[in-house]
Design an enzyme around this catalytic site. Structure first.
Site, PDB file in Angstrom:
ATOM      1  N   GLU A  64      43.432  37.651  40.360  1.00 23.51           N
ATOM      2  CA  GLU A  64      44.743  37.014  40.481  1.00 23.51           C
ATOM      3  C   GLU A  64      44.934  35.938  39.405  1.00 23.51           C
ATOM      4  OE1 GLU A  64      45.251  35.879  44.605  1.00 23.51           O
ATOM      5  OE2 GLU A  64      45.512  37.996  45.154  1.00 23.51           O
ATOM      6  N   CYS A  73      45.394  44.568  40.377  1.00 27.95           N
ATOM      7  CA  CYS A  73      44.808  45.208  41.555  1.00 27.95           C
ATOM      8  C   CYS A  73      43.402  45.739  41.233  1.00 27.95           C
ATOM      9  CB  CYS A  73      45.648  46.398  42.000  1.00 27.95           C
ATOM     10  SG  CYS A  73      47.206  45.947  42.748  1.00 27.95           S
ATOM     11  N   GLU A  75      42.050  48.571  41.982  1.00 22.69           N
ATOM     12  CA  GLU A  75      42.001  49.967  41.530  1.00 22.69           C
ATOM     13  C   GLU A  75      42.198  50.063  40.023  1.00 22.69           C
ATOM     14  OE1 GLU A  75      43.723  48.628  43.980  1.00 22.69           O
ATOM     15  OE2 GLU A  75      44.433  50.111  45.416  1.00 22.69           O
TER      16      GLU A  75
END
Ligand code: THU
Length: 163
Positions: A64, A73, A75
């Site tokens: 973040e 993210c 993934e």
């Protein structure tokens, strides 16, 4: 006018004991990668482990930023990590897990819409279907045989070709 029906059957395992050893192992690795998550803002930690065709395991965890839209993210961190470390090597399996600092009863975490789109493109580039196992705090595990199951009618590079 006619109706086009989209139907998908997803596998749901009642516990990790129903999985094969290598699948359980990949989920355990994803859980260990939660420590690599940097999520001071959402306090929602997500981690991914990718098993490649050459048997390498690649990590990913959400990263973040104080400028919220810059958050990455898990993934996509993992997929791009794999592309750098092992370009062109097919991805056999993705394990996805998450932990919410404020609760302990999460079910399986599905990839967000943006990640579905990116997973779809890696399937295309690598010419493979990426199977996904998802597990939260609860024992239940959800499986996708490929991302099309949750991204029907996806946009892809075919549309950009000239006729
Ligand atoms: N997040 C992921 O890492 N993967 C997803 O598929 C959904 C959301 C992250 C982004 C952000 O850091 C946090 O979870 C809360 O949205």
């Amino acid at each position: 006018m006619k109706i086009k029906t989209i139907h998908q059957d997803l596998k749901v395992y009642s516990s990790i004991d129903e999985l094969e050893a290598y699948e359980r192992d990949l989920i355990s690795k994803a859980i260990s990668f939660l420590d690599l998550s940097y999520a001071p803002y959402s306090k929602f930690h997500v981690a991914t482990a990718l098993l490649l065709e050459n048997d390498e395991v690649i990590s990913g965890a959400n990263q973040e930023n104080a400028s919220y839209p810059l958050c990455l993210c898990a993934e996509r961190v993992a997929l791009h990590h794999a592309a750098m470390r092992h370009p062109g090597v097919k991805i056999k399996l993705m394990a996805l897990t998450a932990r919410n600092e404020d609760r302990t009863d999460l079910g399986p975490i599905p990839p967000c819409g943006a990640c579905r789109q990116v997973i779809a493109e890696y399937q295309e580039i690598l010419d493979c279907k990426i199977r996904i196992l998802m597990k939260g705090d609860q024992p239940e595990i959800l499986e996708l045989s490929s991302i099309e199951q949750v991204l029907p009618l996806g946009f892809n590079s075919d549309f950009l070709q000239s006729s």
